[in-house]
Design a protein around this motif. Structure first.
Motif, mmCIF file in Angstrom:
data_model
loop_
_atom_site.group_PDB
_atom_site.id
_atom_site.type_symbol
_atom_site.label_atom_id
_atom_site.label_comp_id
_atom_site.label_asym_id
_atom_site.label_seq_id
_atom_site.Cartn_x
_atom_site.Cartn_y
_atom_site.Cartn_z
ATOM 1 N N ASP A 40 0.837 -1.199 0.000
ATOM 2 C CA ASP A 40 0.000 0.000 0.000
ATOM 3 C C ASP A 40 0.874 1.253 0.000
ATOM 4 O O ASP A 40 1.836 1.353 0.765
ATOM 5 C CB ASP A 40 -0.897 -0.018 1.259
ATOM 6 C CG ASP A 40 -2.201 0.726 1.046
ATOM 7 O OD1 ASP A 40 -2.144 1.944 0.835
ATOM 8 O OD2 ASP A 40 -3.261 0.078 1.074
ATOM 9 N N THR A 41 0.548 2.198 -0.883
ATOM 10 C CA THR A 41 1.208 3.512 -0.886
ATOM 11 C C THR A 41 2.691 3.430 -1.285
ATOM 12 O O THR A 41 3.486 4.282 -0.902
ATOM 13 C CB THR A 41 1.057 4.211 0.494
ATOM 14 O OG1 THR A 41 -0.232 3.923 1.046
ATOM 15 C CG2 THR A 41 1.182 5.706 0.381
ATOM 16 N N THR A 80 -7.005 3.641 -2.144
ATOM 17 C CA THR A 80 -6.927 2.195 -1.951
ATOM 18 C C THR A 80 -8.079 1.384 -2.536
ATOM 19 O O THR A 80 -7.840 0.454 -3.314
ATOM 20 C CB THR A 80 -6.836 1.871 -0.437
ATOM 21 O OG1 THR A 80 -5.761 2.597 0.120
ATOM 22 C CG2 THR A 80 -6.652 0.391 -0.202
ATOM 23 N N ASN A 141 -5.029 -3.429 5.446
ATOM 24 C CA ASN A 141 -5.680 -2.124 5.316
ATOM 25 C C ASN A 141 -7.143 -2.278 5.735
ATOM 26 O O ASN A 141 -7.889 -3.046 5.125
ATOM 27 C CB ASN A 141 -5.589 -1.628 3.865
ATOM 28 C CG ASN A 141 -6.077 -0.198 3.717
ATOM 29 O OD1 ASN A 141 -7.042 0.215 4.372
ATOM 30 N ND2 ASN A 141 -5.421 0.567 2.869
ATOM 31 N N HIS A 196 1.891 3.512 4.221
ATOM 32 C CA HIS A 196 0.749 4.422 4.358
ATOM 33 C C HIS A 196 0.943 5.288 5.616
ATOM 34 O O HIS A 196 1.356 4.793 6.650
ATOM 35 C CB HIS A 196 -0.530 3.580 4.482
ATOM 36 C CG HIS A 196 -1.797 4.357 4.298
ATOM 37 N ND1 HIS A 196 -2.222 5.308 5.188
ATOM 38 C CD2 HIS A 196 -2.737 4.316 3.312
ATOM 39 C CE1 HIS A 196 -3.371 5.823 4.770
ATOM 40 N NE2 HIS A 196 -3.709 5.241 3.620
ATOM 41 N N ASP A 281 -1.216 0.015 -4.764
ATOM 42 C CA ASP A 281 -2.507 0.580 -5.165
ATOM 43 C C ASP A 281 -2.389 2.025 -5.644
ATOM 44 O O ASP A 281 -3.180 2.490 -6.447
ATOM 45 C CB ASP A 281 -3.532 0.447 -4.028
ATOM 46 C CG ASP A 281 -3.020 0.933 -2.686
ATOM 47 O OD1 ASP A 281 -1.805 1.215 -2.558
ATOM 48 O OD2 ASP A 281 -3.831 1.023 -1.746
ATOM 49 N N HIS A 282 -1.383 2.741 -5.169
ATOM 50 C CA HIS A 282 -1.204 4.153 -5.553
ATOM 51 C C HIS A 282 0.129 4.624 -4.999
ATOM 52 O O HIS A 282 0.782 3.919 -4.223
ATOM 53 C CB HIS A 282 -2.336 5.017 -4.996
ATOM 54 C CG HIS A 282 -2.570 4.795 -3.529
ATOM 55 N ND1 HIS A 282 -1.755 5.328 -2.567
ATOM 56 C CD2 HIS A 282 -3.481 4.034 -2.876
ATOM 57 C CE1 HIS A 282 -2.177 4.930 -1.379
ATOM 58 N NE2 HIS A 282 -3.212 4.126 -1.540
ATOM 59 N N HIS A 294 -2.161 11.019 -0.294
ATOM 60 C CA HIS A 294 -2.709 10.611 -1.587
ATOM 61 C C HIS A 294 -4.210 10.893 -1.564
ATOM 62 O O HIS A 294 -4.689 11.558 -0.671
ATOM 63 C CB HIS A 294 -2.395 9.131 -1.879
ATOM 64 C CG HIS A 294 -2.798 8.198 -0.792
ATOM 65 N ND1 HIS A 294 -1.975 7.881 0.273
ATOM 66 C CD2 HIS A 294 -3.955 7.535 -0.564
ATOM 67 C CE1 HIS A 294 -2.593 7.067 1.077
ATOM 68 N NE2 HIS A 294 -3.819 6.832 0.604
HETATM 69 ZN ZN LIG Z 1 -3.802 2.570 -0.359
#
Ligand SMILES: [Zn+2]
Length: 459
Positions: A40-41, A80, A141, A196, A281-282, A294
């Protein structure tokens, strides 16, 4: 798919432990398995293999050297839930929404975080289960709950509640790999959360990334942490560089435990016929366009993500030059596992498509938080449009920072991209699946509290 989701949807929001592994035949032992990692992130350029000159990701770097790294990979969204749903369904976020006009809809800030993806969407887990795979997902998450559809197709789906550092996630995963999986092809999905915000890396990792000179960097104005950005505030940090050191420490920490997971699989003898795909995811922004975190916009720093494959049939040391997107993972993985690629998927199989064709394709990113936006990227050009038809055009080759809007001097390019974007939006109308919504009143209070802390509920 509707049938496959019934059991998970009957269960509570959090941990679902459907531990039974179906009896698989010996013939299955020859089938390759799949480990899918979402970090994540994980901003693309936070990884060494994508050009970071700090030792942030030695494990990821090694994996990419032994496999294929997509140089120009982006997510479908900048936060997300929709992005992860894209990864596991191979569909754009707007495909998974109900009736949405081709023109961007008026702002409806509530629907996006309430949104769950449609039961009619075929998930990778469902597809692999149908093809004889044992499936297990471990996610850290709190927003990736089973009532949003993320457990769809998993024999076992565990939400490891935040705070859930990667070593804690790994401990949960160990129970899965401790089973006798040698004769069972498996799909193991692991979603780490550490990069994150807020960044709270354990001290040894912080020490690795802390740079004394960062204290002399660009001051962080208190205004940056107003409203729902408050969760990003870290007491005592005064500069952007100190802030980024913390983020890099989280990336480094996650990388270490990714390595431990892979070593654990190797100790069990499960690595020989294993395919690995790693993505995010980003990304994350550090004031490139005036914001932190984000979910802000569709500039490159929030949508560019790593996309790395490794496996027995994956070309080694290949830097895939095409313009790629996380929705390409689903068909590409099917190719590696030698199972049929579902015909409805939007992405392409990166291992059988001529890369040159993917260099001139156009890809779409979209978001519906803070500002409703869509972006189209083709060749070196990127057009970002918002709900008020305001457009910005950037030449990513000469201006990778997206600092100069050249729409006035390149009206022909922007018109061409706008036509393509409109065509895409029209096409989405034919593909859209029914929308389902989450009943907020029935959500786990602890989950609601954690989402509030991260600013999601205020959307
Ligand atoms: Zn995320």
């Amino acid at each position: 798919m509707i049938n496959a989701v019934n059991i998970p949807r009957l269960l509570a929001t959090l941990s679902i432990a459907l531990t039974a592994i179906l009896p698989y035949s010996r013939a299955n032992a020859e089938k390759p398995s799949l480990l899918m990692i979402m970090i994540d992130t994980q901003r693309m350029d936070a990884a060494g293999c994508y050009g970071n000159n700090r030792p942030t990701t030695p494990i990821l770097d090694r994996i990419s050297q032994n496999g294929t790294l997509s140089v120009n990979a982006v997510s479908t969204c900048c936060w997300t839930t929709p992005a992860t749903a894209s990864m596991i369904t191979g569909l754009y976020p707007s495909t998974m929404r109900g009736k949405q006009p081709a023109k961007l809809p008026p702002s409806d800030k509530a629907w996006f975080w309430r949104w769950r993806f449609s039961e009619e969407a075929l998930t990778l887990a469902e597809h692999l289960k149908e093809n004889g795979y044992a499936t297990a997902g471990f996610v850290a998450n709190n927003i990736l709950t089973s009532d949003r559809g993320f457990a769809q197709g998993f024999d076992q789906y565990k939400l490891v509640k935040n705070p859930s550092p990667a070593d804690k996630v790994n401990r949960e995963v160990m129970e899965f790999i401790d089973q006798d999986l040698k004769d069972t092809p498996f799909f193991l999905y692991v979603h780490y959360y550490d990069p994150h915000g807020p960044y709270r890396p354990p001290k040894p990792w912080l020490k690795m990334m802390d740079q004394p000179e960062s204290a002399q960097g660009r001051p962080l104005a208190p205004e940056l942490f107003k409203k729902d950005y408050g969760y990003l505030r870290i007491a005592g940090l005064k500069t952007l560089e100190q802030y980024r050191d913390r983020y890099h420490a989280e990336v480094r920490y996650t990388d270490q435990f990714l390595g431990e997971l892979i070593r654990a699989l190797a100790r069990k003898g499960l690595h020989k016929n294993l395919n690995i795909v790693i993505s995010s995811d980003h990304g994350e922004t550090f004031l490139e366009h005036g914001k932190l975190g984000h979910r802000n916009y569709l500039y490159q720093e929030e949508i560019k993500v790593p996309l790395i494959f490794q496996g027995p049939k994956v070309p080694k040391g290949w830097l895939h030059p095409g313009l790629t997107q996380i929705i390409d993972a689903f068909p590409s993985v099917c190719n590696l596992l030698k199972i049929p690629i579902p015909k409805h998927l939007t992405g392409v199989n990166l291992f059988s498509t001529v890369p040159q064709r993917l260099m001139s394709r156009h890809i779409i990113t979209e978001t519906n938080t803070r500002h409703i936006q869509r972006a189209i990227h083709k060749d070196n050009w990127k057009l970002i449009m918002d709900q008020n038809d305001r457009s910005r055009l950037f030449n990513l080759k000469t201006d990778p920072q997206e600092s100069r809007n050249v729409i006035k001097t390149h009206k022909d390019v922007s018109l061409q991209l706008k036509v393509l974007l409109d065509q895409w939006a029209q096409g989405q109308l034919n593909k859209q699946l029914p929308t389902l919504s989450i009943d907020v009143e029935k959500m786990d209070p602890e989950i609601v509290k954690s989402l509030e802390a991260l600013g999601y509920i205020s959307e």
